[in-house]
Design an enzyme around this catalytic site. Structure first.
Site, PDB file in Angstrom:
ATOM      1  N   GLU A  47       0.938  -1.157  -0.181  1.00 21.73           N
ATOM      2  CA  GLU A  47       0.095  -0.010  -0.153  1.00 21.73           C
ATOM      3  C   GLU A  47       1.158   1.078   0.349  1.00 21.73           C
ATOM      4  OE1 GLU A  47      -3.118   0.263   3.091  1.00 21.73           O
ATOM      5  OE2 GLU A  47      -3.988  -1.615   2.591  1.00 21.73           O
TER       6      GLU A  47
HETATM    7  C1  NOJ Z   1      -4.254   1.097   5.375  1.00 21.33           C
HETATM    8  C2  NOJ Z   1      -5.666   0.052   5.272  1.00 21.33           C
HETATM    9  O1  NOJ Z   1      -5.390  -1.155   5.505  1.00 21.33           O
HETATM   10  C3  NOJ Z   1      -6.324   0.771   4.072  1.00 21.33           C
HETATM   11  O2  NOJ Z   1      -7.411   0.067   4.293  1.00 21.33           O
HETATM   12  C4  NOJ Z   1      -6.591   2.190   3.736  1.00 21.33           C
HETATM   13  O3  NOJ Z   1      -7.490   2.002   3.440  1.00 21.33           O
HETATM   14  C5  NOJ Z   1      -5.668   2.919   4.257  1.00 21.33           C
HETATM   15  N1  NOJ Z   1      -4.991   2.467   4.957  1.00 21.33           N
HETATM   16  C6  NOJ Z   1      -5.451   4.391   4.055  1.00 21.33           C
HETATM   17  O4  NOJ Z   1      -6.260   4.927   5.174  1.00 21.33           O
END
Ligand code: NOJ
EC number: 3.2.1.21
Length: 585
Positions: free
Chosen positions: A414
């Site tokens: 991410e």
């Molecule tokens: C981490 C989380 O895993 C994800 O679901 C979320 O959208 C992002 N942070 C952004 O807040």
């Protein structure tokens, strides 16, 4: 007292700089603002991500059971605007459409999560398996593979079956370890012939801290000072058990990898010449990423966590530490249970030492760390309150992972940025800037020798952003949530990210600048399209308002009330007139 790994963050970083053997990377140009033109290693995997509760919708369709997020979001006052993920992006019904978007981006991989209660409605495998849920993920996986997009699957992205929360207290209870293992085993059995990258948990830090310490997330418990540590302890055991299950029962046949996706902000000492700040910054990272990564790579919690939580627990008059302990058998069972490490990273903080009082009433994960977090007011903060764009922190975090955990194989799971605007804004230049700078710092980290194999932009679509509802948009694609078909529109960042992917990096300044210009040019036409659509839907909404049940009820009321009042008035006047005439006679 110094932590077990006696290097401070800065020392580690300096050491990494000295030992770096990258031939073509000039460390003397290592100022924060320099941009590195170059390409990623051949075969580097580019992707985008999502999670089940944030995008699927269909919360009660085709036999799915309730998750803790279904229940939490339906409680008033828990989520911005009382939004829910009930329909979200309707991803459940849009597999083909969404895979087309990924093809358009030329993604190498797509990261998604499997909803546990969609497969096992009560969470307990022996109760019932929902074949329609299996069918949905089969369809998604097959479409991805037909399109040559590698699926990377997370088993737990926060949507615990509600029954397990009600019956056992969720992650506060050790019985979750076996239930989760059974669910994972089912996924290996049904999908493992096609899935080669598994991640047990996504961001367990959030599950533990926001779910069981602050209560901002489902299940909304506020068990300060103990809840998060206990939840984390069970999650780490569950992770290890699932890794062993795969290792002993499936690996030989399926030849996949099992990792975990951990989140971590970088912590930079406010004053790099102050030893206390340096140690506080290291503590920040150890209490965040190290809390999970250290047991998984080295078998036990970071020494600094054991020291700090242990000492505070004694001062609070407790007989044992609030941080649970692993037995020697557990340590060796947990150690090394990671074939690759997923890293979710968004932002950085400056850290300084701050002593917190250790009274029992004030005990919490946050006060245990004895530090204060600061931000530089010059850092851009386009979207979420907590998200400042500090690209150089990414490179430092990646180098920290390399030096602390033996240079593991990393997939960035991410990384991305939000925007607060609810109106039409497809020309997201700040997101282009964020992706450009963060991926460039990742490239520098690779040149430092960090073993990063792939990158996942977060996220493919705008989606349900947990307690923030739909008020924060992370997507490369804009989703019009007011339209019940949830149409998707490309933002300018789609064009830009596509170029990074097709060039596998940054060829030269002129070309990269060209990408940015073209992306911004093309987005204005999509912007007009969306604006027109929004005007149309506002007009439609007004029309709908006129004909909606509430207004038609009001019409009905007028139809009844007006004539009734008129008739009554006439009758009363007649009676009054008769009364007057009588008196006169
Ligand atoms: C981490 C989380 O895993 C994800 O679901 C979320 O959208 C992002 N942070 C952004 O807040």
């Amino acid at each position: 007292m110094l932590p077990r790994c006696a290097f401070s963050v800065c020392h580690v970083f300096v050491l990494v700089l000295c030992l770096s053997s990258a031939e073509d990377f000039d460390w003397t140009k290592n100022d924060h603002s320099s941009f590195y033109y170059g390409t990623f290693p051949a075969g580097f995997s580019w992707g985008a991500g999502s999670s089940a509760y944030q995008t699927e919708g269909a919360w009660d369709k085709d036999g799915k059971g309730l998750s803790i997020w279904d229940v939490f979001s339906h409680k008033k006052g828990k989520i911005q605007q009382n939004d829910t993920g009930d329909s979200s992006c309707e991803g459940y019904h849009k597999v083909k459409d969404d895979v087309s978007l990924m093809k358009e981006l030329k993604l190498n991989h797509y990261r998604f999560s499997i909803s546990w209660p969609r497969l096992i409605p009560t969470g307990i495998k022996s109760d019932h398996i929902n074949e329609k849920g299996i069918q949905y993920y089969n369809e998604l996986i097959d479409h991805l593979l037909e399109s040559k997009i590698t699926p990377i699957v997370t088993l737990y992205h926060w949507d615990l079956p509600q029954v397990l929360q009600e019956k056992y207290g969720g992650w506060q209870n050790i019985s979750m370890v076996n239930h989760f293992n059974e669910f994972a085993n089912l996924c290996f059995e049904r999908f493992g012939n096609r899935i080669k990258y598994w991640m047990t948990f996504n961001n367990p830090w959030s599950v533990a801290v926001e779910g069981y310490e602050t209560g901002e997330h489902a299940p909304g418990l506020r068990l300060r000072g103990t809840g998060a540590y206990k939840a984390a302890h069970h999650i780490i055991k569950a992770h290890a058990k699932v890794w062993h299950t795969y290792d002993t029962q499936w690996r030989a046949k399926q030849k996949g990898l099992v990792g975990v996706s951990l989140s971590g902000d970088w912590g930079e000492p406010v004053d790099i010449s102050n030893q206390k700040d340096i140690e506080a910054a290291e503590r920040y990272v150890q209490f965040y990423l190290g809390w999970f990564a250290t047991p998984i790579f080295h078998g036990d919690y970071p020494q600094v966590m054991k020291d700090f939580v242990g000492r505070k627990s004694v001062q609070q008059g407790l007989g044992t530490s609030r941080l649970p302990t692993f037995s020697p058998q557990e340590k060796s069972y947990i150690k090394g249970t990671c074939d690759f490490l997923g890293i979710g990273h968004f932002t950085t903080r400056y850290i300084t030492q701050k002593n917190n009082p250790s009274g029992r009433s004030s005990s919490s994960y946050f006060t245990d760390r004895d530090l204060a977090e600061l931000v530089d007011p010059r850092w851009p903060d386009p979207g979420s309150e907590w998200l400042y764009s500090v690209p150089w922190g990414f490179r430092r975090l990646l180098n920290f992972v390399k030096s602390q955990y033996g240079n593991p194989m990393i997939y960035v799971t991410e990384n991305g940025v939000s925007e607060k605007m609810l109106c039409t804004e497809l020309c997201d230049e700040w997101r282009i800037q964020y992706y450009k700078d963060y991926t460039n710092e990742m490239l520098k980290a690779i040149k430092d020798g960090v073993n990063v194999k792939g990158y996942t932009a977060w996220s493919l679509l705008d989606k349900f952003e947990w307690d923030e509802g739909y008020s924060e948009r992370f997507g490369l694609y804009y989703v019009d949530f007011r339209n019940k078909n949830k149409p998707r529109y490309p933002k300018a960042s789609v064009q830009f990210y596509k170029r990074i992917i097709s060039s596998n990096g940054f060829p030269n300044q002129r070309e990269v600048e060209n990408w940015r210009r073209k992306a911004v040019e093309t987005c204005s036409s999509s912007n007009q399209l969306l604006a027109a659509e929004e005007q149309r839907s506002t007009a439609a909404n007004i029309l709908r308002l006129i004909h909606d049940p509430l207004t038609s009820h009001m019409e009905m009321v007028t139809e009844i009330v007006v004539p009734t009042v008129c008739t009554l008035s006439i009758l009363l006047s007649a009676v009054f007139l008769m009364f007057l005439l009588r008196r006169r006679n």
